[in-house]
Design an enzyme around this catalytic site. Structure first.
Site, PDB file in Angstrom:
ATOM      1  CG  ASP A  39      -1.543  -1.205   1.608  1.00 37.82           C
ATOM      2  OD1 ASP A  39      -1.524  -2.138   0.807  1.00 37.82           O
ATOM      3  OD2 ASP A  39      -2.102  -1.270   2.716  1.00 37.82           O
ATOM      4  NE  ARG A 163      -5.646  -4.531   7.970  1.00 35.88           N
ATOM      5  CZ  ARG A 163      -6.331  -5.623   8.299  1.00 35.88           C
ATOM      6  NH1 ARG A 163      -6.463  -5.972   9.558  1.00 35.88           N
ATOM      7  NH2 ARG A 163      -6.889  -6.370   7.357  1.00 35.88           N
TER       8      ARG A 163
HETATM    9  C1  FRU Z   1      -3.862  -3.676   2.688  1.00 36.05           C
HETATM   10  C2  FRU Z   1      -3.194  -4.120   3.982  1.00 36.05           C
HETATM   11  C3  FRU Z   1      -3.491  -3.144   5.092  1.00 36.05           C
HETATM   12  C4  FRU Z   1      -2.348  -3.339   6.025  1.00 36.05           C
HETATM   13  C5  FRU Z   1      -1.211  -3.598   5.076  1.00 36.05           C
HETATM   14  C6  FRU Z   1      -0.168  -4.527   5.603  1.00 36.05           C
HETATM   15  O1  FRU Z   1      -3.238  -4.090   1.537  1.00 36.05           O
HETATM   16  O2  FRU Z   1      -3.608  -5.420   4.295  1.00 36.05           O
HETATM   17  O3  FRU Z   1      -4.750  -3.315   5.686  1.00 36.05           O
HETATM   18  O4  FRU Z   1      -2.123  -2.237   6.842  1.00 36.05           O
HETATM   19  O5  FRU Z   1      -1.780  -4.111   3.885  1.00 36.05           O
HETATM   20  O6  FRU Z   1       0.953  -4.537   4.805  1.00 36.05           O
END
Ligand code: FRU
Length: 497
Positions: A39, A163
């Site tokens: 992300d 999150r």
């Molecule tokens: C989305 C995710 C988020 C998390 C991150 C972990 O792609 O699953 O929810 O913070 O990637 O790398």
């Protein structure tokens, strides 16, 4: 605090990042210095420059304990790598510095908000929201982290799936607000709103919306902003069911459109839109530019195919071109940021070309280009379809097929050479313009982004086809007429010395 993990990551990326040649990367799409990204995080303006952080694991081309990588840019097109900014090095984030966001404080600090993870098992971990503060290069985690814990969750909210805070300074309310993804007692996603006057002490405000098991499971990476009179919430949802042509990537992105009442902090949903119909698009995040544009960037990858890499890959994952958003006639319109036009060179133009069967046009080829094709029907009869073949040689081809009767555009990378054909074909619905369509294709070595009818739909996909396959051809079933405007992309903008 131990800085050892961050120093180790910085040493590693410096050593191994320099071993990747520029040709092994896209020309202008952001890739990690080395290793893995997912992300985009902390997309923000800080001291007049754009900063982008991202989920990062430098040591492997597969996901691992999350760090934050960092790049910056003056114009959203050319990005400069900076050293990794955060590592999982505290008790409260020792198993991952997960996704989050950033904002510039009135007194000139760069405030980062992220999810700290404790516990390696996704079904049995603790996720809390944490802060870090820095100067655009070095960041220090807040001594009283975490700043939001499960104690502040509404009834039934999960402490395991909590999150991806997206922070902003709200001019009208004169406080920081943040939306955070959560999972409620029914097992599906919700987006929660928190507020803070100083960016460190937070309180729960409201639940803006919830999926009630209708729109995937966990809602990740929320973003919330107003655009052309509407309130929009972007959500990346796990385990999305397909709906017609929408949501075929497993985990997929949607945009909730509605109205927001500031007095009681309630959001009333009116519609759910798909954001991108391509094979690779997830976790978008937006920033407001100093001149008031809403610009979005996303991970150009689908989780489902992210474990599979082209042979010899030294990096994995990249970001889309930043896109200007607007909301017009019920549609989320996306177009590459206008700064991009500065990087156009060597125009090749064709007008009124008759396409019947398969045709190549001299000067139209390449893997780093921006090409717009206007398609029109013949007066006599509507053609059956018009295909633009890209990244083509004797062995490979990817195809973009316009079907004027079905009103669809199809992107097909079945023969792109990728060894793992998971989902390799997607279709987007397009407006009925009686056989007319405008297709803008941006190729940058390892990807194709297709903007339809000036951004009414977009399809983003990775393309791992060997670079030698750089042919482009046009093929009609029936007779179609086309105009083509093609530019090569350069990495030095016009006007630069
Ligand atoms: C989305 C995710 C988020 C998390 C991150 C972990 O792609 O699953 O929810 O913070 O990637 O790398």
């Amino acid at each position: 605090m131990s800085a050892t993990k961050l120093t180790a990551a910085r040493d590693y990326e410096k050593k191994y990042g320099s071993q990747i040649t520029p040709e092994e990367r896209p020309l202008f799409h952001v890739t990690p210095m080395v290793g893995w990204v997912n992300d985009p995080n902390g997309f923000s303006v800080y001291q007049g420059e754009y900063h982008l952080f991202f989920q990062y694991y430098p040591y492997d081309i597969n996901w691992g304990p999350m760090h934050w990588g960092h790049v910056k840019s003056k114009d959203l097109v050319k990005w400069e790598h900076l050293p990794a900014s955060l590592a999982p090095d505290e008790e409260y984030d020792k198993d991952g510095v997960f996704s989050g966001s950033a904002v510039e404080t009135p007194d000139g600090r760069h405030l980062l908000m992220y999810t700290g993870v404790v516990g390696k098992d996704p079904l049995d971990c603790r996720q809390t929201q944490c802060m870090a503060c820095g100067d655009g290069l070095h960041y220090k985690k807040y001594e009283n982290n975490p700043v939001i814990t499960a104690k502040q969750l509404p009834e039934g909210g999960s402490a395991i799936d909590f999150r991806d805070p997206k922070i902003w300074w709200d001019k009208e309310e004169q406080c920081y607000l943040s939306v955070v993804g959560n999972r409620l007692a029914d097992g599906s996603g919700a987006v929660l709103l928190f507020s803070s006057s100083d960016g460190f002490a937070w309180k729960y405000v409201s639940t803006l919306d919830a999926g009630r098991n209708q729109l995937g499971k966990m809602w990740e990476c929320p973003d919330f902003f107003e655009l052309n009179g509407k309130a929009l919430i972007l959500i990346s949802a796990q385990e999305m069911r397909a709906q017609g042509l929408k949501f075929h990537n497993g985990n997929d992105v949607f945009c909730l459109v509605g109205n927001y009442n500031r007095k009681d902090h309630r959001f009333t949903r009116e519609e759910v839109l798909a954001v991108d119909y391509g094979l690779d698009f997830y976790a978008p995040q937006t920033v407001e530019t100093p001149d008031g544009r809403r610009v979005m960037i996303a991970w150009m990858q689908a989780w489902e195919s992210s474990r599979f890499h082209p042979e010899g890959a030294k990096w994995a994952g990249m970001f889309t071109i930043p896109r200007e958003l607007s909301f017009v006639n019920g549609q989320l319109i996306q177009n590459p940021v206008r700064e991009f036009l500065q990087y156009h060179v060597e125009p090749v133009l064709y007008q009124n070309m008759k396409i019947e069967g398969r045709t190549k046009l001299p000067g139209i080829s390449g893997r780093v280009l921006d090409m717009t094709v206007e398609i029109r029907p013949d007066e006599a009869e509507l053609f059956e379809n018009l295909t633009i073949h890209i990244a083509e040689n004797e062995e490979y081809v990817s195809s973009i097929v316009y079907d004027p009767r079905e009103h669809t555009l199809c992107f097909d990378r079945t023969d792109s050479g990728f060894r793992y054909n998971i989902v390799s074909v997607r279709k987007a619905p397009v407006r009925d313009r009686q056989g007319k369509i405008r297709i803008r294709i941006i190729l940058d070595r390892f990807s194709a982004e297709v903007f339809i009818n000036d951004g009414e739909q977009v399809m983003s996909s990775c393309l791992y086809t060997p670079q030698e396959a750089d042919g482009i051809s046009f093929e009609a079933k029936g007779i179609a007429w086309i105009d083509v405007e093609k530019y090569t992309l350069t990495d030095s903008p016009k006007g630069a010395s």
